[in-house]
Design a protein around this motif. Structure first.
Motif, PDB file in Angstrom:
ATOM      1  N   PRO A   1      -7.563   7.625  35.199  1.00 64.57           N
ATOM      2  CA  PRO A   1      -6.402   6.754  35.447  1.00 64.57           C
ATOM      3  C   PRO A   1      -5.201   7.557  35.956  1.00 64.57           C
ATOM      4  O   PRO A   1      -5.025   8.727  35.611  1.00 64.57           O
ATOM      5  CB  PRO A   1      -6.097   6.144  34.080  1.00 64.57           C
ATOM      6  CG  PRO A   1      -7.334   6.309  33.288  1.00 64.57           C
ATOM      7  CD  PRO A   1      -8.023   7.527  33.818  1.00 64.57           C
ATOM      8  N   LEU A   2      -4.388   6.903  36.762  1.00 58.20           N
ATOM      9  CA  LEU A   2      -3.262   7.582  37.404  1.00 58.20           C
ATOM     10  C   LEU A   2      -2.267   8.129  36.392  1.00 58.20           C
ATOM     11  O   LEU A   2      -1.748   9.235  36.567  1.00 58.20           O
ATOM     12  CB  LEU A   2      -2.555   6.635  38.373  1.00 58.20           C
ATOM     13  CG  LEU A   2      -1.424   7.294  39.136  1.00 58.20           C
ATOM     14  CD1 LEU A   2      -1.978   8.167  40.234  1.00 58.20           C
ATOM     15  CD2 LEU A   2      -0.490   6.286  39.692  1.00 58.20           C
ATOM     16  N   HIS A   3      -1.976   7.377  35.334  1.00 58.22           N
ATOM     17  CA  HIS A   3      -0.968   7.862  34.380  1.00 58.22           C
ATOM     18  C   HIS A   3      -1.425   9.148  33.700  1.00 58.22           C
ATOM     19  O   HIS A   3      -0.621  10.017  33.395  1.00 58.22           O
ATOM     20  CB  HIS A   3      -0.607   6.773  33.362  1.00 58.22           C
ATOM     21  CG  HIS A   3      -1.690   6.442  32.395  1.00 58.22           C
ATOM     22  ND1 HIS A   3      -2.705   5.561  32.700  1.00 58.22           N
ATOM     23  CD2 HIS A   3      -1.911   6.872  31.137  1.00 58.22           C
ATOM     24  CE1 HIS A   3      -3.507   5.459  31.660  1.00 58.22           C
ATOM     25  NE2 HIS A   3      -3.056   6.250  30.705  1.00 58.22           N
TER      26      HIS A   3
ATOM     27  N   ASN B   1       0.514  12.691  34.037  1.00 58.56           N
ATOM     28  CA  ASN B   1       0.919  13.438  32.842  1.00 58.56           C
ATOM     29  C   ASN B   1       0.373  14.856  32.856  1.00 58.56           C
ATOM     30  O   ASN B   1       1.048  15.790  32.412  1.00 58.56           O
ATOM     31  CB  ASN B   1       0.469  12.701  31.583  1.00 58.56           C
ATOM     32  CG  ASN B   1       1.292  11.466  31.317  1.00 58.56           C
ATOM     33  OD1 ASN B   1       2.406  11.325  31.833  1.00 58.56           O
ATOM     34  ND2 ASN B   1       0.764  10.546  30.536  1.00 58.56           N
ATOM     35  N   SER B   2      -0.847  15.055  33.362  1.00 54.90           N
ATOM     36  CA  SER B   2      -1.392  16.420  33.438  1.00 54.90           C
ATOM     37  C   SER B   2      -0.601  17.274  34.429  1.00 54.90           C
ATOM     38  O   SER B   2      -0.394  18.465  34.205  1.00 54.90           O
ATOM     39  CB  SER B   2      -2.876  16.386  33.819  1.00 54.90           C
ATOM     40  OG  SER B   2      -3.043  15.997  35.158  1.00 54.90           O
ATOM     41  N   ILE B   3      -0.140  16.654  35.511  1.00 55.20           N
ATOM     42  CA  ILE B   3       0.675  17.381  36.488  1.00 55.20           C
ATOM     43  C   ILE B   3       2.020  17.760  35.880  1.00 55.20           C
ATOM     44  O   ILE B   3       2.520  18.862  36.075  1.00 55.20           O
ATOM     45  CB  ILE B   3       0.847  16.544  37.770  1.00 55.20           C
ATOM     46  CG1 ILE B   3      -0.489  16.386  38.484  1.00 55.20           C
ATOM     47  CG2 ILE B   3       1.878  17.160  38.702  1.00 55.20           C
ATOM     48  CD1 ILE B   3      -0.497  15.350  39.577  1.00 55.20           C
TER      49      ILE B   3
ATOM     50  N   TYR C   1       9.183  17.101  33.364  1.00 49.47           N
ATOM     51  CA  TYR C   1       9.593  16.189  34.431  1.00 49.47           C
ATOM     52  C   TYR C   1      10.671  16.800  35.331  1.00 49.47           C
ATOM     53  O   TYR C   1      10.697  16.542  36.528  1.00 49.47           O
ATOM     54  CB  TYR C   1      10.127  14.878  33.835  1.00 49.47           C
ATOM     55  CG  TYR C   1       9.074  14.046  33.169  1.00 49.47           C
ATOM     56  CD1 TYR C   1       8.234  13.243  33.912  1.00 49.47           C
ATOM     57  CD2 TYR C   1       8.924  14.067  31.788  1.00 49.47           C
ATOM     58  CE1 TYR C   1       7.259  12.468  33.311  1.00 49.47           C
ATOM     59  CE2 TYR C   1       7.951  13.298  31.171  1.00 49.47           C
ATOM     60  CZ  TYR C   1       7.118  12.505  31.933  1.00 49.47           C
ATOM     61  OH  TYR C   1       6.156  11.749  31.334  1.00 49.47           O
ATOM     62  N   GLU C   2      11.550  17.613  34.750  1.00 45.72           N
ATOM     63  CA  GLU C   2      12.647  18.174  35.536  1.00 45.72           C
ATOM     64  C   GLU C   2      12.162  19.184  36.574  1.00 45.72           C
ATOM     65  O   GLU C   2      12.872  19.470  37.542  1.00 45.72           O
ATOM     66  CB  GLU C   2      13.706  18.810  34.633  1.00 45.72           C
ATOM     67  CG  GLU C   2      13.208  19.955  33.783  1.00 45.72           C
ATOM     68  CD  GLU C   2      12.528  19.527  32.487  1.00 45.72           C
ATOM     69  OE1 GLU C   2      12.001  20.412  31.792  1.00 45.72           O
ATOM     70  OE2 GLU C   2      12.500  18.331  32.178  1.00 45.72           O
TER      71      GLU C   2
ATOM     72  N   SER D   1       8.888  17.481  41.600  1.00 42.88           N
ATOM     73  CA  SER D   1       9.672  17.001  42.739  1.00 42.88           C
ATOM     74  C   SER D   1       9.333  15.566  43.128  1.00 42.88           C
ATOM     75  O   SER D   1       9.679  15.132  44.222  1.00 42.88           O
ATOM     76  CB  SER D   1       9.459  17.924  43.943  1.00 42.88           C
ATOM     77  OG  SER D   1       8.096  17.865  44.333  1.00 42.88           O
ATOM     78  N   CYS D   2       8.655  14.833  42.259  1.00 40.53           N
ATOM     79  CA  CYS D   2       8.303  13.446  42.553  1.00 40.53           C
ATOM     80  C   CYS D   2       8.304  12.656  41.248  1.00 40.53           C
ATOM     81  O   CYS D   2       8.406  13.229  40.169  1.00 40.53           O
ATOM     82  CB  CYS D   2       6.934  13.356  43.222  1.00 40.53           C
ATOM     83  SG  CYS D   2       5.590  13.981  42.209  1.00 40.53           S
ATOM     84  N   ILE D   3       8.197  11.340  41.380  1.00 41.57           N
ATOM     85  CA  ILE D   3       8.096  10.487  40.205  1.00 41.57           C
ATOM     86  C   ILE D   3       6.739   9.799  40.236  1.00 41.57           C
ATOM     87  O   ILE D   3       6.001   9.878  41.227  1.00 41.57           O
ATOM     88  CB  ILE D   3       9.248   9.457  40.141  1.00 41.57           C
ATOM     89  CG1 ILE D   3       9.251   8.553  41.371  1.00 41.57           C
ATOM     90  CG2 ILE D   3      10.581  10.155  39.963  1.00 41.57           C
ATOM     91  CD1 ILE D   3      10.289   7.447  41.310  1.00 41.57           C
ATOM     92  N   GLU D   4       6.402   9.117  39.157  1.00 40.01           N
ATOM     93  CA  GLU D   4       5.075   8.496  39.049  1.00 40.01           C
ATOM     94  C   GLU D   4       4.861   7.447  40.137  1.00 40.01           C
ATOM     95  O   GLU D   4       3.754   7.274  40.643  1.00 40.01           O
ATOM     96  CB  GLU D   4       4.889   7.876  37.672  1.00 40.01           C
ATOM     97  CG  GLU D   4       3.476   7.400  37.428  1.00 40.01           C
ATOM     98  CD  GLU D   4       3.206   6.987  36.001  1.00 40.01           C
ATOM     99  OE1 GLU D   4       2.057   6.588  35.729  1.00 40.01           O
ATOM    100  OE2 GLU D   4       4.120   7.051  35.160  1.00 40.01           O
ATOM    101  N   LYS D   5       5.918   6.763  40.538  1.00 47.66           N
ATOM    102  CA  LYS D   5       5.792   5.753  41.590  1.00 47.66           C
ATOM    103  C   LYS D   5       5.350   6.382  42.910  1.00 47.66           C
ATOM    104  O   LYS D   5       4.554   5.792  43.645  1.00 47.66           O
ATOM    105  CB  LYS D   5       7.128   5.030  41.772  1.00 47.66           C
ATOM    106  CG  LYS D   5       7.094   3.924  42.784  1.00 47.66           C
ATOM    107  CD  LYS D   5       8.423   3.214  42.867  1.00 47.66           C
ATOM    108  CE  LYS D   5       8.368   2.099  43.882  1.00 47.66           C
ATOM    109  NZ  LYS D   5       9.647   1.412  44.000  1.00 47.66           N
TER     110      LYS D   5
END
Length: 161
Positions: free
Chosen positions: A91-93, A97-99, A106-107, A110-114
């Motif tokens: 699954p994508l989430h 999360n692994s990335i 998160y900081e 350079s991208c968000i989950e969307k």
């Protein structure tokens, strides 16, 4: 809140006409309602900016500039990881999360989950499925039969058929 659950912004960006004491000024506009920009138009039709307030009505955070769309990008490593995980059914989430864990939070990403979700959807749309290659070849054959000037050349292997 609206019926669909979306919030309605309390800030209204609108142009509000104002009264002018000067006879030479035909029109004065207050843009955005909070006197952030005030402009006037003279009798020749030329606009002039009278007043600009550059102060923010909220605190700014330079560390959050990575969230602006112009600053977000998916690296080649992240793209490849998302593609491989999608093909294996992860699954994508969980991939996202692994990335996040791999880069250290998160900081540091350079991208968000969307962005990741949009990329995976784009790759899925472009990927040929079972039988898509032969369907495409039969469509082009039909087009060639209808129009003598239409030409195509496709070499299919066993996987695409």
């Amino acid at each position: 809140m609206t019926e669909k659950g979306k919030e309605i912004s309390e800030y209204v960006d609108e142009i509000v006409p104002l009264e002018s004491d000067n006879e030479d000024v035909v029109d004065i506009m207050n843009i955005a309602g909070d006197d952030r920009i005030c402009a006037s138009k003279d009798v020749c039709g030329i606009w002039k900016i009278n007043k600009v307030h550059l102060d923010h009505n909220h605190k700014t955070s330079p560390s959050k500039s990575r969230l602006y769309r112009c600053n977000r990008e998916l690296s080649a490593h992240v793209k490849r990881r998302l593609e491989v995980n999608d093909m294996t059914g992860i699954p994508l989430h969980k991939s996202f999360n692994s990335i996040v864990v791999e880069v250290g939070g998160y900081e540091n990403l350079s991208c968000i989950e969307k962005d990741c979700r949009n990329y995976v959807e784009k790759v899925r749309r472009l990927r040929l499925g079972q039988g898509d290659g032969s369907a495409l070849q039969s469509y082009f054959s039909k087009m060639q039969a209808q129009c003598s000037g239409f030409y195509f050349s496709i070499d299919l292997d066993e996987i695409c058929v």
